[in-house]
Design a protein around this motif. Structure first.
Motif, PDB file in Angstrom:
ATOM      1  N   ASP A 564       0.831  -1.208   0.000  1.00  0.00           N
ATOM      2  CA  ASP A 564       0.000   0.000   0.000  1.00  0.00           C
ATOM      3  C   ASP A 564       0.863   1.255   0.000  1.00  0.00           C
ATOM      4  O   ASP A 564       0.594   2.223  -0.715  1.00  0.00           O
ATOM      5  CB  ASP A 564      -0.892   0.018   1.236  1.00  0.00           C
ATOM      6  CG  ASP A 564      -2.145  -0.797   1.022  1.00  0.00           C
ATOM      7  OD1 ASP A 564      -2.963  -0.362   0.205  1.00  0.00           O
ATOM      8  OD2 ASP A 564      -2.273  -1.862   1.650  1.00  0.00           O
ATOM      9  N   ASN A 648      -5.334  -1.174   5.285  1.00  0.00           N
ATOM     10  CA  ASN A 648      -6.536  -0.446   4.910  1.00  0.00           C
ATOM     11  C   ASN A 648      -7.569  -0.476   6.029  1.00  0.00           C
ATOM     12  O   ASN A 648      -8.273   0.506   6.266  1.00  0.00           O
ATOM     13  CB  ASN A 648      -7.118  -1.038   3.623  1.00  0.00           C
ATOM     14  CG  ASN A 648      -8.087  -0.075   2.972  1.00  0.00           C
ATOM     15  OD1 ASN A 648      -7.683   0.999   2.556  1.00  0.00           O
ATOM     16  ND2 ASN A 648      -9.348  -0.428   2.944  1.00  0.00           N
TER      17      ASN A 648
ATOM     18  N   GLY F  33      -4.583  -1.191  -2.061  1.00  0.00           N
ATOM     19  CA  GLY F  33      -5.432  -0.271  -2.806  1.00  0.00           C
ATOM     20  C   GLY F  33      -6.242   0.550  -1.832  1.00  0.00           C
ATOM     21  O   GLY F  33      -5.807   0.777  -0.709  1.00  0.00           O
TER      22      GLY F  33
HETATM   23 NA    NA Z   1      -5.336   1.104   1.121  1.00  0.00          NA
END
Ligand code: NA
Ligand code: NA
Lengths: 687, 118, 159, 129, 91, 136, 507
Positions: A564, A648, F33
């Protein structure tokens, strides 16, 4: 006393400032001032005392500066506030220290702590701070010089300030603390010396003044010196003398000031060399003046005589130094006598000059108050017992802190004291006949001004202001790089010192990861690009090189399991390059401005700093790391937060708040860029 | 590898600071960016580095079954990178604007606001 | 017009499936809707080409291209690794039969992708393509090679 | 089998990249460098990516690899064209042994018009050096 | 020698050395265009390294990064080209 | 820049890249992502387009000022973050639909949040770059 | 105690800002929204304050993740007081700005940014997470960057260059410090860190990190020798912006220093001495700078530096009493400094200049304003019983307790210089006869404003003055409050327990 004189001043002001636009404002200040003085005297809590003390300073600032469009008036107000304000801060320090050492802010309770206070290690500090406060307020040498400046205030004010009240606050302070802190050698000696110097110095000074207010101001300072001196003597006789002298002085000095005001108001002049014969046009004023002058002179049967007698008695009974001290007192009194005559007698005696023929007697509210005050001087002189019980006794009692009953007498019989009084009177009158004040003489005294405390203070002020310029100019010099180097130099020094204190780096090579060739090459490229960025002669090449650094970091992130990060770093890096490229071409030539010496200095500092950070990093690496947080995330990311990319999940859930703030930062930055580029103020909108 | 990274971090900090001390506005910005990169690398390294094990749970599992890289520093760096991007963009534009107004890249000519009299 | 739009739409949906890697009806539908939206978003007044009935030619072309790519790469490799340069570089103007933007772009890109040649620019009137070549021994031959090779095959497919 | 394919493809790819690397250093002018590198690298990367596709042998990854290749085929020549053109117009000189320059004089830096007129310079005219 | 070792000991080092060689051109210049070209090539090679690394670590995830690299590496080149032209115009 | 080649290529790149950016956005919770990188890629798509076709063209495609995406994105992120407050839970508490939805997978407040991030990033990047391009 | 609504001050500001963004082009709508929302936010802050005051420390675990793992928000008395003061100052400035800031600037996002700034301040005060604090700091600085440059005039840009550079430097140092802290302790929650850091055996390392935090926050709080950006920039933007800067921005640095150095790094002797020396020199530098200046806002800027020294002195002395003094001073200073900068804005609108040599005659022409202004001016000086006075008592007492006589000397010197400067200001600006200044076309004079704008400029000043008077005259309330805060700070176990002790069941 405060209210008494205050009321008279109110009436007086009514006429004096009649028609002045800001009369109400003046009354406002005056009331505030009176209230503060009353509060000051009445408060038992020293903190409250301090509050009122400061209020007197500030209200006197407003009073002195009342004629605020006159630069001199403003300057005097500033000077007065500077000195008394400074004193106020010393008082604050003293009060808090007293409270800290004595454990209480009540004067009554402090009285019982007296011995403890005197024995305390802070005793010298306390009295030092207290003295400075008192001396500044009561215009003691070398802080006396603000007082003559305060003459610029409207007359009733000067009167009030000088004669009766504000300046006495310092005396009051000393007197009030005598039972608590007094009686020690430090206390007495300091007060005697300062008091004596003040009284003699100011008395001599008053000889050369031409302005009635100037004369009175200096004589007031001298009188204050006498009071300090008496408190310093500390004997019961001296304190009694002080108590009486306060009243004596209040009465005649107030009278003289008010009269000066009348003269000034009616004739437009206060110059004693010009004024004369005014008795012919304003008899009641002349009478008051003459009475006051006599009281001032200490002529029997005036109250002043009682006062002076007591002073001499006090000095004569003061052990080894009796003669010196008495001598000082005599010199002072002679000068004061001279000054009193000059201000109270001279303007009214002799022929009336033509220019003053049209002068007339003012409204009774103006001349009655001085007359009353002067009359009181006579009445109290003849019948001292009138005030013995009501005024003097309580003052005295609070000063000596015992039950001695006092008796005031006008006549003590023929003795040494009487002889000295007579001597004073005679010499003073003689001096008045011989010494004619003139501008010439005044000018001669200016030669000594260089050494006067006022000049010295001004010089110190200049010195201080130069120091301020130097200091500010040194640090706030306008050059960003100097600021940065100061900050970084400071940081580096501290870091180096702290690292030096506690550093013990050891590297456990077993825990380190291996270096592979591809990593080594990435590192080499990155290092080379860093150096290239720094030394590149072209801005764009530097930017491109910065891009390479970013891409290298991206690879490092990738190798060490941060996909990431690698993505983000890469995108951001590219965008930054684009940004630079878009902006840069209409930027100026990329130059090296600094000298070689500077570059070497900066180079050394930065290498040093970089090394420190590197050492620090190594040191941290050798410490064990607490992994609880990351373990918790790893265990719960999917089960509780339903995501498998833990980074994330952290960003949108565990630490989602960071992200919301982060995008807000971006939004603000975008708005900033937008306004910075798009907003062009028209010249009419620039403020 | 840690040792090499330590050297890189030191180098980034040193270079950043050296650039910040220059008189050119553009160099100043470059210095700030270098410094920011240094700080990011520092977080990364001090979170301890693990090779080839991204903190992504295997599609068949519900939690990590083997060693993985600490995700926290990564999240922090991500936030820091983004924030510095915002700040840097602004700073770059500021430089552009400053140049437009003062017509110089020399920071030494931007010293009027510190003067006593103006 | 509608047809080409539809085809582009379909193509994009397929790409969507390719990059997401999930072959399912729902995914296709989602991709379709998404790309429909995107096409709507990006639609300008340019003329779309119909390309679907030329699939076989496309395949032949791909192989031709790969062959050219590898052959030229080897040629260049030889020049790169040996110390002496055998090149005769130059910029040559190639008249274009390709007319539309897409044709020109594809041609130019293909030329660039094969080693030894690099499309520098197209003239504003789209009549000529300026190509930098590494081996311009004979200008006419150079031009002919490109015109008969890439351009002809490409136009066959596109038209 | 997969291993052999992976090794072969990655070796070939790597060789092409190495070739590009050497080319970018050795070639005497910018246009030649662009010329050599763009395609060699594209080919090399393409081969390596295909190797990866074979290695993972997973349709979704293969699709992704194809996507990357398509992206590269789309962008690499455009990039090469852009930088080549911009360099030419900003006066980057060609190698002194270059034979011919038909672009010379066609570009008007004031109007940014690129002409196509047929006043072609004769073949043996010396190129700009 | 396994595929793993081969990639690790031969391919990655060779790719890295290529990067180093390309970087030399970046440092040498002499013109901005040369640096841009080498930067572009550097990134392209980076894609290769990432691909090999993803095989080596058995992490197909890394291919996504390669994808992003492929997509936007070209933007840098475009930007520099844009710059070169704009600068020309402003002169 | 007036080059047909770039112009044409950019017309095809634009939808491709946006598609890709949505893909990156949606998979963020499971694989690398997420909204941030996704947003960056989408904005890069528009930037490329604007380089090739000029800003005006790109603006007509977007149809409104990209700056508007900023408050919209912020509002989405704020709402998805603050929604739990309405049911007395702390800010940013994850709320999830029970069943996964096709393609996207589990839908929860985190996805909305990430979408907000995505939009903000596009808005920000485009505002910055477009403003600069306009005022050069 | 857990209460999810303690982030309302933050969220409401964000909501306001977003709302304002939607009305980007509608300046008058923005004015209306600003006034309504700023009043509401004061209401929310009062609610929060009373909740905390009555119920003790309130916490919110974002996402319901239990304490050291998620981001914790903590409202103790200190932070809720700061939130209250921030919203009060913010409201005053926002309302003042509706009248004083030109439409040109309003059209470029002044109000949204102002609200973002306030959001950042609220967040910084409420967060219990060190990295989150960093993030809030970044919001604060970027918003302040935008505000300081909005309009883009030469002086603004020049000042901004310095402001931006040094704040970014501070951020980098702060981030470095966080990196090392995380590398040592593996946690970001401040309450958790308190325990973790205490357990670290390598004290030398802890000391080094403390230095990084000191310098990072020190730059933001404008301590000597890190303050240079402040006098270079604070006078450059429009007065309403200076007001929010002068009132709040440096204070958030002070807040952070107080937090960090009572919760995580307990100063050792070296650090205490260092703080004391820095405090003394800060006072000196600020005072010396102030006496030289002729621009009113520059004078105030230097006075900010000077008075920051007082607060740092409290931290350096490090007794409950001294910190009480520092807190009291902090509370007083936020209100007064904000007001003074607003006042400078008013004076500028009245006369068209802020040069005290040119100014004059305000006393004569605007006696009511003069009285209003006098209260703030002399509060700043600390003329008893106005607000500035009380804090000093505790500082000096604290100083005596610890035998810091030199520091007391500096505090007194600083007070004296302040007194002198303010007296000079008064004498020049208010007393001096006014000279006829040439009318400037670019100044929208107060008399030319519509009554609404006149009112919205005066009302905030009156409001803040009333608060100042309250702080001074009802000092015992503030003393009690400061005492509680100082007790909280010196006994962090309460805080730690509130954060870590009451763990919530995860969903
Ligand atoms: Na991310
Ligand atoms: Na993020």
């Amino acid at each position: 006393m405060i209210t008494g004189i205050g009321t008279l001043v109110f009436f007086y002001t009514y006429s004096y400032l009649k028609g002045h636009v800001y009369l109400d404002r003046f009354y406002g200040y005056l009331s505030m001032f009176m209230a503060s003085m009353l509060g000051l005297v009445l408060s038992d809590n020293i903190m409250t005392l301090f509050i009122f003390w400061e209020l007197t300073s500030i209200s006197s600032f407003f009073l002195i500066g009342f004629n605020n469009e006159d630069p001199k008036s403003r300057k005097s107000a500033m000077l007065a506030l500077s000195i008394t304000g400074l004193g106020g801060l010393f008082l604050l320090a003293a009060v808090i220290l007293l409270g800290y050492v004595g454990g209480t802010y009540s004067i009554q309770e402090l009285l019982s702590q007296s011995e403890l206070l005197k024995a305390s290690a802070n005793y010298n500090w306390i009295i030092f701070l207290l003295f400075i406060a008192a001396f500044t307020k009561s215009a003691q040498f070398p802080f006396h010089f603000w007082l003559p400046g305060a003459m610029k205030a409207p007359t009733p004010v000067s009167t009030y300030l000088h004669s009766a009240t504000m300046v006495k606050a310092g005396i009051y302070l000393l007197a009030r603390f005598t039972p608590v802190l007094g009686g020690t050698a430090e206390w007495n000696t300091t007060l005697i010396i300062v008091g004596a110097i003040t009284m003699v110095y100011a008395a001599i000074h008053s000889l050369f003044r031409l302005d009635m207010k100037g004369i009175l101001a200096y004589s007031t300072i001298s009188a204050l010196g006498i009071l300090v001196f008496l408190i310093g003597l500390g004997t019961e006789e001296a304190l009694l003398a002080a108590g009486v002298f306060i009243l004596v002085h209040a009465l005649y000095k107030a009278t003289l000031f008010l009269i000066t005001g009348i003269v000034d108001h009616e004739t437009g002049s206060r110059d004693v060399t010009v004024l004369s014969g005014l008795r012919k046009v304003m008899m009641p004023v002349a009478v008051a003046a003459f009475l006051a002058a006599l009281s001032n002179a200490g002529a029997p049967p005036f109250f002043g005589f009682v006062g002076k007698d007591l002073i001499y008695e006090a000095t004569l009974h003061f052990g080894d130094w009796a003669y010196v001290l008495t001598g000082a007192a005599i010199v002072t009194n002679i000068c004061l006598l001279f000054a009193g005559l000059l201000a109270g007698y001279k303007p009214f005696a002799g022929p009336l000059p033509k220019q003053f023929e049209k002068v007339h007697l003012p409204h009774p509210t103006m001349w009655v108050p001085p007359l009353i005050l002067a009359g009181l001087g006579l009445v109290f002189g003849i019948f001292p017992s009138l005030i013995e019980k009501s005024l003097i006794q309580p003052v005295f009692t609070s000063l000596v802190n015992n039950d001695t009953i006092i008796h005031l007498k006008l006549w003590h019989g023929f003795n040494l004291v009487l002889g000295l009084s007579a001597l004073t009177l005679a010499t003073g009158v003689l001096l008045y006949w011989k010494l004619k004040p003139s501008n010439n003489l005044l000018r001669k005294t200016f030669k000594f001004e260089i050494l006067s405390p006022k000049t010295l203070t001004e010089q110190f002020g200049n010195l201080f202001s130069n120091f301020a310029k130097l200091w500010t100019g040194f640090f706030q010099n306008g050059y960003l790089r100097n600021y940065v180097i100061t900050i970084l130099g400071f940081l580096t020094l501290l870091l180096a010192f702290r690292l030096y204190q506690g550093v013990n780096i050891y590297i456990d090579t077993a825990t380190l990861t291996d270096v592979t060739i591809y990593e080594a090459i990435v590192v080499i490229i990155m290092a080379a690009s860093i150096i290239f960025t720094v030394f590149s002669k072209s801005r764009l090449v530097a930017v491109a090189s910065l891009g390479v650094i970013g891409y290298a970091i991206c690879l490092i992130f990738l190798f060490y399991s941060a996909p990431d990060l690698a993505m983000t770093q890469f995108s951001i890096d590219t965008l930054t390059v684009i940004l630079f490229v878009l902006v840069i071409y209409n930027l100026p030539k990329y130059k090296s401005f600094s000298k070689k010496r500077v570059r070497i200095r900066d180079g050394i500092l930065s290498i040093f700093f970089g090394t420190l950070i590197a050492l620090l990093t190594l040191e941290v690496l050798s410490e064990p790391l607490n992994r609880e947080t990351s373990k918790y995330y790893a265990e719960n990311a999917y089960i509780l937060a339903k995501g498998k990319n833990v980074v994330n999940v952290i960003l949108v859930d565990f630490r989602g708040f960071d992200t919301i703030v982060e995008i807000t930062v971006l939004v603000i930055a975008a708005i900033g860029v937008f306004s910075l580029l798009k907003l062009r103020l028209k010249s009419i909108e620039k403020e | 590898m840690e040792l090499l990274l330590v050297i890189l971090i030191g180098l980034l900090y040193a270079a950043g600071i050296y650039m910040m001390l220059r008189r050119s506005m553009v160099k100043l910005i470059l210095g700030l960016i270098l410094l920011g990169n240094g700080a990011n690398m520092l977080i990364f390294l001090l979170g301890r580095i693990v090779k080839g094990k991204p903190p992504i749970i295997d599609s068949a599992e519900k939690m990590f079954t083997e060693i993985y890289a600490d995700p926290v520093p990564q999240a922090l760096i991500l936030t820091a990178i983004v924030i510095s991007f915002g700040l840097q963009s602004f700073a770059i534009i500021l430089v552009k604007r400053a140049y437009k107004i003062t017509d110089t890249d020399d920071l030494d000519e931007l010293n009027t606001t510190d003067e006593i009299y103006e | 017009m509608i047809k080409t739009r539809f085809l582009s739409n379909l193509l994009l949906s397929l790409i969507w499936i390719a990059i997401t890697g999930t072959f399912s009806f729902e995914n296709f539908l989602f991709g379709f809707v998404l790309s429909f939206f995107l096409l709507w978003l990006t639609a300008t007044n340019r003329r779309e080409n119909k390309y679907f009935n030329r699939v076989p030619k496309l395949f032949a072309f791909v192989f031709f291209f790969l062959y050219e790519l590898i052959k030229a790469n080897i040629e260049v490799a030889y020049d790169v690794v040996t110390p002496r340069h055998f090149m005769k570089p130059g910029i040559v103007k190639i008249p274009l039969d390709a007319k539309t933007d897409l044709e020109i772009t594809l041609l130019a890109n293909l030329i660039s992708l094969t080693p030894g040649t690099l499309s520098l620019d197209v003239s504003d009137d789209k009549k000529v393509l300026y190509v930098h070549g590494m081996y311009v021994n004979d200008k006419a031959e150079f031009i002919a090679n490109i015109k008969n090779g890439f351009e002809k095959r490409l136009l066959d497919i596109l038209r | 089998m997969t291993d052999i394919i992976v090794i072969t493809l990655s070796t070939l790819g790597t060789l092409f990249i190495l070739l590009a690397a050497i080319g970018v250093v050795k070639m005497p002018d910018l246009y030649l460098r662009i010329s050599v590198t763009t395609k060699a690298a594209t080919l090399g990367i393409g081969l390596i990516l295909i190797a990866a596709a074979f290695y993972f042998n997973d349709p979704s990854i293969t699709a992704r690899v194809l996507a990357i290749i398509v992206f590269m085929l789309l962008t690499a020549p455009v990039g090469a064209h852009m930088i080549g053109r911009a360099s030419y117009f900003t006066g980057v000189k060609m190698w002194h042994k270059s034979k011919i320059d038909e672009l010379e004089g066609q570009y008007d830096p004031k109007t940014h018009k690129l002409k196509s007129e047929d006043q072609t310079p004769t073949e043996d005219e010396n190129p700009k050096s | 020698m396994s595929t793993y070792d081969y990639l690790y000991y031969i391919i990655l080092p060779v790719l890295s050395i290529s990067v180093l060689i390309i970087f030399i051109r970046f440092l040498m210049g002499p013109r901005l265009s040369d640096r841009v070209v080498s930067l572009d090539l550097l990134l392209t090679t980076g894609i290769g390294i990432i691909a090999v690394y993803s095989i080596h670590t058995n992490q197909p995830t890394f291919l996504d990064i390669a994808m992003i690299l492929a997509l936007i590496a070209f933007l840098g080149t475009v930007a520099f080209a844009y710059y070169l032209e704009k600068r020309e115009r402003n002169d | 820049m007036k080059t047909i080649i770039f112009k044409t290529a950019s017309t095809y790149l634009l939808p491709l890249l946006i598609l890709f950016s949505v893909f990156i956005l949606l998979r963020g919770h499971y694989l690398p992502g997420g909204g941030f990188v996704g947003g960056l890629i989408a904005s890069i798509a528009f930037i490329i387009h604007s380089f090739a076709n000029g800003l005006e063209k790109t603006k007509t495609i977007i149809k409104f000022h990209p700056g508007f995406l900023m408050p919209i994105g912020l509002a989405i992120a704020l709402l998805s973050g603050a929604a739990p407050l309405l049911i007395g839970q702390s800010l940013m508490t994850g709320l999830w639909f029970d069943e996964p939805i096709a393609v996207i997978g589990m839908v929860g407040s985190a996805l909305f949040f990430d979408t907000g991030v995505y939009l903000v990033v596009i808005g920000v990047t485009l505002t910055i770059i477009f403003t600069i391009t306009e005022t050069i | 105690m857990n209460n999810p609504y303690i982030v309302l001050p933050v969220l409401f500001q964000l909501f306001t800002a977003v709302l304002l963004l939607f009305f980007w082009f509608r300046v008058n709508t923005q004015r209306l929204i600003t006034i309504i929302c700023s009043l509401t936010s004061v209401g929310i802050a009062i609610w929060l304050f009373s909740e905390v005051y009555n119920n003790g420390i309130l916490t919110m675990q974002a996402g319901e993740w239990k304490a050291p793992f998620g981001i914790t928000f903590v409202a103790d008395i200190f932070s809720s007081t700061m939130v209250l003061l921030t919203s009060i100052s913010g409201m005053a400035v926002a309302i003042f700005a509706t009248g004083s800031i030109r439409n040109a600037r309003l059209k470029f996002g002044f109000f949204p940014i102002l609200n973002f700034l306030l959001m950042g301040l609220h967040g910084a005060f409420l967060t219990g997470d060190i990295f989150n604090l960093y993030v809030w700091f970044e919001i604060i600085i970027i918003a302040s960057f935008v505000l300081i440059t909005i309009g883009g005039e030469k002086a603004q840009i020049e000042g901004a260059m310095k402001y931006v550079t040094m704040n970014l430097l501070a951020s980098a140092i702060f981030l470095t410090a966080i990196a090392i802290l995380y590398g040592m302790a593996g946690s970001l929650n401040m309450a958790d860190l308190s325990g973790q850091v205490a357990q670290i055996e390598n004290r030398g390392l802890v000391n080094v990190v403390a230095i990084l935090f000191l310098v990072g926050f020190g730059i933001k709080s404008a301590i000597f020798p890190l303050y240079f950006w402040l006098p270079a920039s604070y006078h450059t933007p429009p007065p309403a912006i200076s007001a929010i800067f002068g009132g709040l921005l440096t204070k958030v640095g002070v807040y952070a220093l107080l937090r960090i150095f009572t919760l995580i790094f307990i100063p050792d002797e070296f650090l205490s001495n260092l703080l004391i020396v820095m405090a003394a020199l800060t006072i000196l530098s600020g005072g010396l700078g102030a006496i030289l200046q002729v621009n009113m806002r520059k004078i105030f800027s230097y006075l900010i530096v000077c008075h920051i020294g007082f607060m740092i002195a409290g931290l350096g002395i490090y007794t409950e009493l001294a910190i009480l003094g520092a807190i009291f001073y902090l509370i007083h200073d936020i209100v007064v400094k904000t007001n003074l900068f607003l006042i400078s804005g008013l004076i500028f609108k009245l006369k068209g200049t802020l040069n005290i040599e040119k100014l004059g005659g305000i006393y004569k022409k605007y006696p009511k304003y003069a009285l209003l202004i006098a209260i703030s001016l002399f509060s700043l000086v600390g003329i008893p019983p106005l607000s500035g006075f009380w804090a000093k008592i505790f500082l000096i007492q604290g100083g005596y307790q610890e035998g810091q006589y030199t520091l007391i000397g500096f505090i007194l010197l600083g007070s004296f210089l302040t007194l002198w400067v303010i007296a000079k200001l008064w004498s020049e600006v208010f007393w001096k006869e006014s000279v006829d200044l040439p009318k400037k076309i670019n100044v929208k004079y107060f008399s030319e404003l519509v009554p609404f704008k006149q009112w919205v400029m005066i009302i905030p000043i009156v409001f803040l003055t009333i608060i100042t008077l309250y702080i001074g005259l009802a000092a015992e309330h503030i003393i009690i409050l400061s005492k509680q805060i100082s007790y909280e700070l010196m006994n962090p176990s309460v805080y730690i327990e509130a954060v870590l002790g009451t763990q919530i069941e995860t969903p």
